[in-house]
Design a protein around this motif. Structure first.
Motif, PDB file in Angstrom:
ATOM      1  N   LYS A 191       0.826  -1.210   0.000  1.00 34.75           N
ATOM      2  CA  LYS A 191       0.000   0.000   0.000  1.00 34.75           C
ATOM      3  C   LYS A 191       0.867   1.269   0.000  1.00 34.75           C
ATOM      4  CE  LYS A 191      -4.248  -1.783   0.443  1.00 34.75           C
ATOM      5  NZ  LYS A 191      -5.338  -1.537  -0.517  1.00 34.75           N
ATOM      6  N   ALA A 192       0.469   2.210  -0.842  1.00 36.98           N
ATOM      7  CA  ALA A 192       1.036   3.558  -0.828  1.00 36.98           C
ATOM      8  C   ALA A 192      -0.132   4.538  -0.713  1.00 36.98           C
ATOM      9  CB  ALA A 192       1.849   3.821  -2.082  1.00 36.98           C
ATOM     10  N   ILE A 193       0.181   5.826  -0.554  1.00 28.82           N
ATOM     11  CA  ILE A 193      -0.865   6.835  -0.366  1.00 28.82           C
ATOM     12  C   ILE A 193      -0.600   7.983  -1.333  1.00 28.82           C
ATOM     13  CG2 ILE A 193      -2.035   8.346   1.280  1.00 28.82           C
ATOM     14  CD1 ILE A 193      -0.863   6.561   3.522  1.00 28.82           C
ATOM     15  N   PHE A 194      -1.590   8.318  -2.140  1.00 23.86           N
ATOM     16  CA  PHE A 194      -1.425   9.280  -3.224  1.00 23.86           C
ATOM     17  C   PHE A 194      -2.314  10.501  -3.000  1.00 23.86           C
ATOM     18  CE2 PHE A 194      -0.877   4.934  -4.758  1.00 23.86           C
ATOM     19  CZ  PHE A 194       0.399   4.986  -5.301  1.00 23.86           C
ATOM     20  N   LEU A 195      -1.739  11.699  -3.199  1.00 27.62           N
ATOM     21  CA  LEU A 195      -2.514  12.930  -2.995  1.00 27.62           C
ATOM     22  C   LEU A 195      -2.272  13.936  -4.099  1.00 27.62           C
ATOM     23  CD1 LEU A 195      -1.808  12.143   0.347  1.00 27.62           C
ATOM     24  CD2 LEU A 195      -3.489  13.974   0.411  1.00 27.62           C
ATOM     25  N   ASP A 196      -3.366  14.501  -4.574  1.00 31.47           N
ATOM     26  CA  ASP A 196      -3.291  15.654  -5.458  1.00 31.47           C
ATOM     27  C   ASP A 196      -2.662  16.807  -4.679  1.00 31.47           C
ATOM     28  OD1 ASP A 196      -4.683  18.354  -6.328  1.00 31.47           O
ATOM     29  OD2 ASP A 196      -4.795  17.030  -8.071  1.00 31.47           O
ATOM     30  N   ARG A 221      -4.136  10.967   4.734  1.00 34.20           N
ATOM     31  CA  ARG A 221      -4.442   9.600   4.334  1.00 34.20           C
ATOM     32  C   ARG A 221      -5.873   9.478   3.787  1.00 34.20           C
ATOM     33  NH1 ARG A 221      -2.235   5.135   8.708  1.00 34.20           N
ATOM     34  NH2 ARG A 221      -0.026   5.243   8.134  1.00 34.20           N
ATOM     35  N   PRO A 222      -6.170  10.136   2.669  1.00 33.52           N
ATOM     36  CA  PRO A 222      -7.521  10.007   2.125  1.00 33.52           C
ATOM     37  C   PRO A 222      -7.799   8.534   1.810  1.00 33.52           C
ATOM     38  CG  PRO A 222      -6.031  11.032   0.535  1.00 33.52           C
ATOM     39  CD  PRO A 222      -5.301  10.966   1.825  1.00 33.52           C
ATOM     40  N   PRO A 223      -8.814   7.943   2.401  1.00 33.48           N
ATOM     41  CA  PRO A 223      -8.959   6.481   2.387  1.00 33.48           C
ATOM     42  C   PRO A 223      -9.049   5.858   1.003  1.00 33.48           C
ATOM     43  CG  PRO A 223     -10.913   7.554   3.319  1.00 33.48           C
ATOM     44  CD  PRO A 223      -9.851   8.583   3.236  1.00 33.48           C
ATOM     45  N   GLU A 224      -9.720   6.527   0.048  1.00 32.29           N
ATOM     46  CA  GLU A 224      -9.854   5.930  -1.286  1.00 32.29           C
ATOM     47  C   GLU A 224      -8.574   6.036  -2.106  1.00 32.29           C
ATOM     48  OE1 GLU A 224     -13.444   6.583  -3.511  1.00 32.29           O
ATOM     49  OE2 GLU A 224     -14.530   7.134  -1.688  1.00 32.29           O
ATOM     50  N   ASN A 225      -7.593   6.780  -1.603  1.00 34.88           N
ATOM     51  CA  ASN A 225      -6.318   6.917  -2.307  1.00 34.88           C
ATOM     52  C   ASN A 225      -5.202   6.117  -1.640  1.00 34.88           C
ATOM     53  OD1 ASN A 225      -7.686   8.621  -3.979  1.00 34.88           O
ATOM     54  ND2 ASN A 225      -6.343  10.374  -3.701  1.00 34.88           N
ATOM     55  N   ALA A 293      -5.628  13.495   8.975  1.00 30.47           N
ATOM     56  CA  ALA A 293      -6.350  14.643   8.433  1.00 30.47           C
ATOM     57  C   ALA A 293      -7.705  14.254   7.847  1.00 30.47           C
ATOM     58  CB  ALA A 293      -5.505  15.340   7.372  1.00 30.47           C
ATOM     59  N   SER A 294      -7.801  13.056   7.305  1.00 25.07           N
ATOM     60  CA  SER A 294      -9.070  12.632   6.706  1.00 25.07           C
ATOM     61  C   SER A 294     -10.167  12.518   7.748  1.00 25.07           C
ATOM     62  CB  SER A 294      -8.891  11.296   5.987  1.00 25.07           C
ATOM     63  OG  SER A 294      -7.947  11.420   4.946  1.00 25.07           O
ATOM     64  N   LYS A 295      -9.782  12.140   8.960  1.00 23.05           N
ATOM     65  CA  LYS A 295     -10.763  12.034  10.042  1.00 23.05           C
ATOM     66  C   LYS A 295     -11.054  13.407  10.653  1.00 23.05           C
ATOM     67  CE  LYS A 295      -9.592   7.249  11.105  1.00 23.05           C
ATOM     68  NZ  LYS A 295      -9.019   6.302  12.094  1.00 23.05           N
ATOM     69  N   THR A 303      -9.356  14.737  -4.391  1.00 26.32           N
ATOM     70  CA  THR A 303      -9.332  14.165  -5.728  1.00 26.32           C
ATOM     71  C   THR A 303      -8.980  12.681  -5.669  1.00 26.32           C
ATOM     72  OG1 THR A 303      -8.601  16.295  -6.609  1.00 26.32           O
ATOM     73  CG2 THR A 303      -8.307  14.366  -8.032  1.00 26.32           C
ATOM     74  N   ARG A 304      -9.871  11.860  -6.176  1.00 20.31           N
ATOM     75  CA  ARG A 304      -9.590  10.428  -6.249  1.00 20.31           C
ATOM     76  C   ARG A 304      -8.607  10.156  -7.383  1.00 20.31           C
ATOM     77  NH1 ARG A 304     -13.245  12.141  -2.478  1.00 20.31           N
ATOM     78  NH2 ARG A 304     -14.343  10.380  -1.501  1.00 20.31           N
TER      79      ARG A 304
END
Length: 313
Positions: A191-196, A221-225, A293-295, A303-304
């Motif tokens: 797993k990695a975590i990707f952000l716009d 950590r936006p969950p869908e990313n 931060a997502s919580k 952005t997904r």
């Protein structure tokens, strides 16, 4: 409602800095941008500064070679965000952050300082490979200086910038999606975590007046990313309606590929190793002194990955 903090962005013309300036303005903060005389004849940076001014930002002159100018700049705001590009950690420019810390300490009025981090949490990278660990070691020097000076802080760990990891399906040596063949790192199930990058800026500004993030590390950590490389590639394959040819690079071959590279390349490739083979971004639980931060900010419409990839169709 309490007034919004006044924000000074240092490195506002940089890759992430320009986005932080715009996010600060968008969220209603009186926003100041350090204008350094070292800009010289860089017309692109000058025009960017002028565009910030047109959006409502104020420009403050200051130089890292003039301590008094930094102190005077800092005294005009409540929050300082340093967005000096990460490449500066691999040069003498680490001194810029240390000089900024000295100015903040002397000014004595800053309620929050966000140093230039925004990537992998350096506090978790004590066993990182050489020479890439220099990035983390130098960021830790900055953290130690902040805490020794008793400066209130927030550290932002933003993981993988989409511009460098999503559009290219995390392939090295390109920024656009491969057309036929793609390399998988190991089993590609880490797993990695990707952000716009615009979302990184939005989350960052959300933290600055939030008492829950004071003197803490905030993970984006936006969950869908939160995806594996295999899942990332699968999203692109769905969008284009075809399967890419896949080859696998073992951990041993990946490490061997670093030999003969120049210093800067070895630093970057070492970071790839920790992300895609060790899973350093998502292989731990957020604990004491840390926040997700997502919580904290579920209202952020981030952005997904699929949305991001559609721009390449």
């Amino acid at each position: 409602m309490a007034p919004k903090s006044k924000v000074l962005v240092v490195g506002g013309t940089g890759y992430l800095g320009k986005r932080i300036v715009k996010a600060s303005l968008a969220q209603g903060h009186p926003t100041f941008v350090l204008q350094r005389p070292e800009i010289g004849l860089d017309i692109d940076k000058l025009q960017m500064l002028m565009s910030f001014k047109e959006l409502g930002a104020r420009l403050i002159e200051g130089s890292f070679s003039d301590h008094r100018s930094l102190v005077d700049a800092v005294k005009q705001v409540d929050v300082v965000i340093c967005a000096i590009s990460g490449v500066h950690f691999r040069s003498h420019n680490i001194l810029y952050q240390l000089k900024l810390i000295e100015a903040i300490k002397e000014a004595g009025n800053v309620k929050r300082f966000l140093p230039s981090e925004f990537g992998i949490d350096p506090a978790r990278m004590g066993d990182a490979l050489e020479p890439g660990r220099v990035t983390f070691d130098e960021k830790m020097i900055v953290r130690e200086a902040i805490e020794a000076a008793n400066i209130p802080f927030t550290y932002v760990s933003a993981n993988c910038f989409a511009g460098y990891f999503v559009g290219n399906l995390s392939q090295m040596g390109t920024l656009t999606p491969p057309k036929g063949q793609v390399t998988l790192y190991g089993d590609a199930n880490v797993k990695a975590i990707f952000l716009d990058e615009d979302d990184i800026a939005t989350y960052t500004i959300k933290t600055i007046d939030d008492p829950r993030t004071l003197n803490k590390t905030v993970y984006l950590r936006p969950p869908e990313n939160i995806l594996t490389q295999r899942e990332l590639i699968g999203i692109w394959e769905t969008l284009i309606g075809k399967q890419l040819e896949k080859s696998t690079m073992s951990e041993e071959d990946f490490l061997a590929s670093m030999k003969g590279m120049d210093y800067a390349a070895q630093v970057g490739v070492g970071h790839f190793y920790h992300i895609f083979y060790e899973g350093c971004l998502a292989n731990f639980e957020i604990g004491k002194g840390e926040e997700d931060a997502s919580k904290l900010y579920p209202e952020v419409k981030y952005t997904r990955v699929a949305e991001y990839l559609k721009r390449f169709l």
